[in-house]
Scaffold this active site. Structure first.
Site, PDB file in Angstrom:
ATOM      1  N   GLU A  58     112.072  76.555 -33.127  1.00 54.66           N
ATOM      2  CA  GLU A  58     112.433  77.232 -34.320  1.00 54.66           C
ATOM      3  C   GLU A  58     113.032  78.431 -34.286  1.00 54.66           C
ATOM      4  O   GLU A  58     113.812  78.764 -35.190  1.00 54.66           O
ATOM      5  CB  GLU A  58     110.886  77.368 -35.084  1.00 54.66           C
ATOM      6  CG  GLU A  58     110.331  76.003 -35.483  1.00 54.66           C
ATOM      7  CD  GLU A  58     108.919  76.035 -35.938  1.00 54.66           C
ATOM      8  OE1 GLU A  58     108.595  75.598 -37.209  1.00 54.66           O
ATOM      9  OE2 GLU A  58     108.060  76.614 -35.176  1.00 54.66           O
ATOM     10  N   GLU A  61     104.178  69.951 -32.886  1.00 51.83           N
ATOM     11  CA  GLU A  61     103.006  70.535 -33.468  1.00 51.83           C
ATOM     12  C   GLU A  61     101.966  69.492 -33.963  1.00 51.83           C
ATOM     13  O   GLU A  61     100.827  69.807 -34.020  1.00 51.83           O
ATOM     14  CB  GLU A  61     103.434  71.368 -34.703  1.00 51.83           C
ATOM     15  CG  GLU A  61     103.807  72.910 -34.304  1.00 51.83           C
ATOM     16  CD  GLU A  61     105.252  72.942 -33.820  1.00 51.83           C
ATOM     17  OE1 GLU A  61     105.830  73.780 -33.528  1.00 51.83           O
ATOM     18  OE2 GLU A  61     105.891  71.918 -33.498  1.00 51.83           O
TER      19      GLU A  61
END
Length: 260
Positions: free
Chosen positions: A114, A134
């Site tokens: 990210e 995740e």
């Protein structure tokens, strides 16, 4: 915003020819981010934007790994590498004014990926891997992965990465336009610095305006996008640098920018 007194150098920075190289320096933890590292990265990004002698930033990780994302041991103790208003690592929610290039060796996982997505350009080694695992840990990629990845990749490719938690190879990233430059292993930083040099030789006001237009017009219809573009760029055409660019072209010499 500053690091804690006596804190180790978890983020290093070095300047050369208008380029600030920022290195996440937690190699024993695969450059995973904890709260202190986020504070130091935020400070380095602020330095990039505040210093008129700097035009471009390069973000990388120490010892052959970009970043394994969030330090899960710190997270288990209740610590988050997320800063209010600035996002993961003090970066993913920050509107960095100057161009930022990711130099990716090895893995960029979770929040590490990210942070890469928060950069404007990406240089990666052939063996680099990008992942958002995740969902395999009961989490979601809420620091930019869910929003930014489908804007950078075809929807079904992004969905595969997000829903399976399986990594994307650097070659796939290059194929789909996510990665700008591929290099041999060990060459990401050199490749990013070469690219940064090509960016840094351009006018700083123009670079900042281009980046702001790119950021603020995504998702707007064409008429609204042009209206916002004109608001952002109007001062560029009246700047001293615009006049200098025209003079330098006419005189067949390299321009000397002043950022005004």
């Amino acid at each position: 915003m500053s690091a804690a007194p006596g804190a180790a150098d978890l983020v290093l920075h070095e300047r050369h020819d208008g380029v600030l190289t920022i290195t996440i320096n937690r190699p024993a933890h695969k450059n995973a981010m904890d709260h202190e590292a986020a504070l130091q990265l935020a400070a380095a990004v602020d330095l990039l934007d505040a210093d008129p002698e700097l035009s471009v930033g390069v973000l990388t990780g120490a010892d052959g790994v970009f970043s394994a994302g969030m330090d899960l041991k710190a997270f288990a103790k209740g610590e988050l590498p997320v800063l209010p208003g600035r996002g993961f690592g003090g970066l993913t929610g920050t509107a960095v004014r100057k161009p930022l290039i990711a130099a990716v060796e090895g893995w960029a996982l979770g929040g590490g990926f990210e942070m890469v997505l928060a950069c404007d350009l990406i240089v990666a080694t052939d063996d680099a891997r990008f992942g958002l695992p995740e969902v395999t840990r009961g989490l979601v990629a809420a620091a930019g992965g869910l929003v930014r990845l489908p804007r950078r990749l075809p929807y079904h490719v992004a969905a595969r990465v997000l829903l399976t938690g399986e990594p994307l190879t650097a070659a796939e990233g290059k194929h789909y336009g996510l990665v700008n430059v591929l290099t041999p292993p060990g060459g990401a930083l050199e490749g990013a610095l070469e690219l940064a040099g090509r960016v840094a030789r351009n006018a700083p006001l123009a670079l900042a305006a281009v980046k702001e237009v790119l950021r603020e017009t995504q998702g707007l219809n064409e008429s609204d996008a042009f209206r916002r573009q004109d608001e952002i760029t109007s001062g560029v055409f009246d700047s001293e640098d615009a006049q200098e660019g025209a003079r330098a072209f006419a005189q067949r010499r390299a321009p000397v920018w002043h950022g005004r």
